[in-house]
Write an enzyme that holds these catalytic residues in place. Structure first.
Site, PDB file in Angstrom:
ATOM      1  N   GLY A   9      -1.102   4.086   2.542  1.00  0.00           N
ATOM      2  CA  GLY A   9      -0.851   4.369   1.126  1.00  0.00           C
ATOM      3  C   GLY A   9      -1.207   5.786   0.762  1.00  0.00           C
ATOM      4  O   GLY A   9      -1.816   6.051  -0.280  1.00  0.00           O
ATOM      5  N   ALA A  10      -0.778   6.742   1.606  1.00  0.00           N
ATOM      6  CA  ALA A  10      -1.244   8.126   1.468  1.00  0.00           C
ATOM      7  C   ALA A  10      -0.285   9.028   0.708  1.00  0.00           C
ATOM      8  O   ALA A  10      -0.553  10.224   0.567  1.00  0.00           O
ATOM      9  CB  ALA A  10      -1.487   8.718   2.862  1.00  0.00           C
ATOM     10  N   SER A  12       0.632   9.058  -2.496  1.00  0.00           N
ATOM     11  CA  SER A  12       0.360   9.366  -3.897  1.00  0.00           C
ATOM     12  C   SER A  12      -1.024   8.858  -4.279  1.00  0.00           C
ATOM     13  O   SER A  12      -1.711   8.218  -3.481  1.00  0.00           O
ATOM     14  CB  SER A  12       1.418   8.713  -4.813  1.00  0.00           C
ATOM     15  N   GLY A  13      -1.418   9.140  -5.511  1.00  0.00           N
ATOM     16  CA  GLY A  13      -2.644   8.586  -6.052  1.00  0.00           C
ATOM     17  C   GLY A  13      -3.892   8.921  -5.258  1.00  0.00           C
ATOM     18  O   GLY A  13      -4.085  10.031  -4.763  1.00  0.00           O
ATOM     19  N   ILE A  14      -4.760   7.919  -5.115  1.00  0.00           N
ATOM     20  CA  ILE A  14      -6.043   8.104  -4.449  1.00  0.00           C
ATOM     21  C   ILE A  14      -5.856   8.480  -2.987  1.00  0.00           C
ATOM     22  O   ILE A  14      -6.594   9.308  -2.448  1.00  0.00           O
ATOM     23  CB  ILE A  14      -6.892   6.827  -4.578  1.00  0.00           C
ATOM     24  N   GLY A  15      -4.862   7.875  -2.311  1.00  0.00           N
ATOM     25  CA  GLY A  15      -4.621   8.181  -0.905  1.00  0.00           C
ATOM     26  C   GLY A  15      -4.291   9.644  -0.680  1.00  0.00           C
ATOM     27  O   GLY A  15      -4.827  10.284   0.234  1.00  0.00           O
ATOM     28  N   SER A 171     -12.290  -2.684  -5.361  1.00  0.00           N
ATOM     29  CA  SER A 171     -12.176  -2.547  -6.812  1.00  0.00           C
ATOM     30  C   SER A 171     -13.353  -3.224  -7.489  1.00  0.00           C
ATOM     31  O   SER A 171     -13.965  -4.145  -6.938  1.00  0.00           O
ATOM     32  CB  SER A 171     -10.864  -3.192  -7.280  1.00  0.00           C
ATOM     33  N   TYR A 193      -4.754 -10.138  -7.255  1.00  0.00           N
ATOM     34  CA  TYR A 193      -5.320  -8.818  -6.957  1.00  0.00           C
ATOM     35  C   TYR A 193      -6.842  -8.906  -6.828  1.00  0.00           C
ATOM     36  O   TYR A 193      -7.421  -8.424  -5.861  1.00  0.00           O
ATOM     37  CB  TYR A 193      -4.931  -7.827  -8.056  1.00  0.00           C
TER      38      TYR A 193
END
Length: 328
Positions: A9-10, A12-15, A171, A193
């Site tokens: 998951g790299a 966008s976002g945190i990745g 989370s 989730y």
């Protein structure tokens, strides 16, 4: 020796923020962006190379929600590298989020507003679906696909004389009350989730119990409340326009509102710098940001039962044998 770092998951976002921070820390590392959408992965790679022209960045197609894709990706990784130093398990989904708007606006003007945004407790539910493997989609993507990936990469993660790290993006929404050992995929519930994130917390503890003596160490982080594509998908854009000023005001009084992906990646980056023996497998490392914008990491003990985590680990092994055999 160069470090080999794989991030799921790299794109966008945190990745993506983590990848940027890792390259700023160590320009000699070998970075592998493992993503489902290769067009976005190419764009992420280009963005990283724009600021780190000499960086060694590889791309890998990986859909952690598909057993076959995980097996294919693992085979490709084994052919490319002879070790893995860090495996960041960051990919995740929250499909079809349903927000209790009444609870949202009631909470905005209550003393529980920080807790509401930090945990989404009583605020957020999802409708999950079965995927092509016959697995619940959230369970498969957020947890099970990553578990199979670890198992398949064991020759690179558990080498003699080598220490490796697995780091889960969990989370504050990970709650024991959302998880059931009789329904580990959460097919009959409305909080898949939360269930999947609690399951990753349990799995991390079990991995340490089974793999530390083979050189593999697992940790769990919470990025705080971060505004990413996943977060923005929860509410219509006009509601975020109304809420964001309130959130920035609340940030002055709490450290859990990290808000930006860069801030949310703080604990992931911090773990990159630590010796695994110094870490506590029973805590979750939280990314925090002060009201003045200072980032730091703080450990908080998880509500995890060791016997329960062991039972869960055994169930995953049984499920892996079934699904991996069917997909191969």
């Amino acid at each position: 020796m160069e470090k080999v770092v794989v991030v799921t998951g790299a794109n966008s976002g945190i990745g993506l923020a983590l990848c940027e921070r890792l390259l700023m820390e160590d320009r000699h590392l070998r970075l592998c962006l493992a993503c489902r959408n290769m067009q976005r992965a190419e764009a992420a790679r280009s963005a990283l190379l724009a600021s780190h022209a000499d960086a060694r960045i590889d791309l890998l197609h990986l859909d952690v929600g598909s057993v076959r894709s995980v097996l294919t990706a693992a085979e490709e990784i084994r052919s490319r590298y002879n070790k893995i130093d860090f495996l960041y398990l960051n990919a995740g989904i929250m499909p079809n989020p349903q927000v209790n708007l009444k609870a949202l606006f009631r909470g905005l003007f209550s003393r529980k507003v920080i807790h509401m945004f930090a945990t989404a407790e009583g605020l957020l539910t999802q409708r999950d679906l079965l995927n092509s493997d016959g697995l619940q989609e959230v369970f498969a993507t957020n947890l099970f696909g990553h578990f199979i990936l670890i198992q398949e990469l064991e020759p690179l993660l558990c080498r003699a004389g080598h220490r490796s790290r697995v780091v889960w993006t969990s989370s504050s929404n990970a709650r024991r009350s959302a998880f059931s050992m009789e329904d580990i995929q959460h097919g009959n519930g409305t909080e898949p989730y939360s269930s999947s994130k609690y399951a990753s917390d349990m799995l991390s503890l079990a991995l340490n119990r089974h793999k530390n003596n083979q050189g593999l160490f697992s940790s769990v982080i919470c990025p705080g409340l971060v505004m990413t594509n996943l977060t923005y998908g929860i509410l219509p854009s006009f509601l975020w326009s109304l809420i964001m000023p309130i959130m920035y005001l609340i940030r002055l009084f709490t450290n859990t509102f990290t808000l930006t992906p860069y801030n949310g990646a703080e604990a992931l980056h911090w773990l990159f710098l630590q010796k695994p023996e110094s870490l506590d497998p029973r805590v979750k490392y939280h990314s925090l940001t002060s009201g003045f914008g200072t980032n730091y990491t703080q450990p908080q003990k998880m509500d995890i039962d060791e016997e329960m985590s062991e039972i869960f680990y055994s169930k995953l092994l049984e499920l892996e044998n079934t699904k991996a055999s069917a997909a191969s």
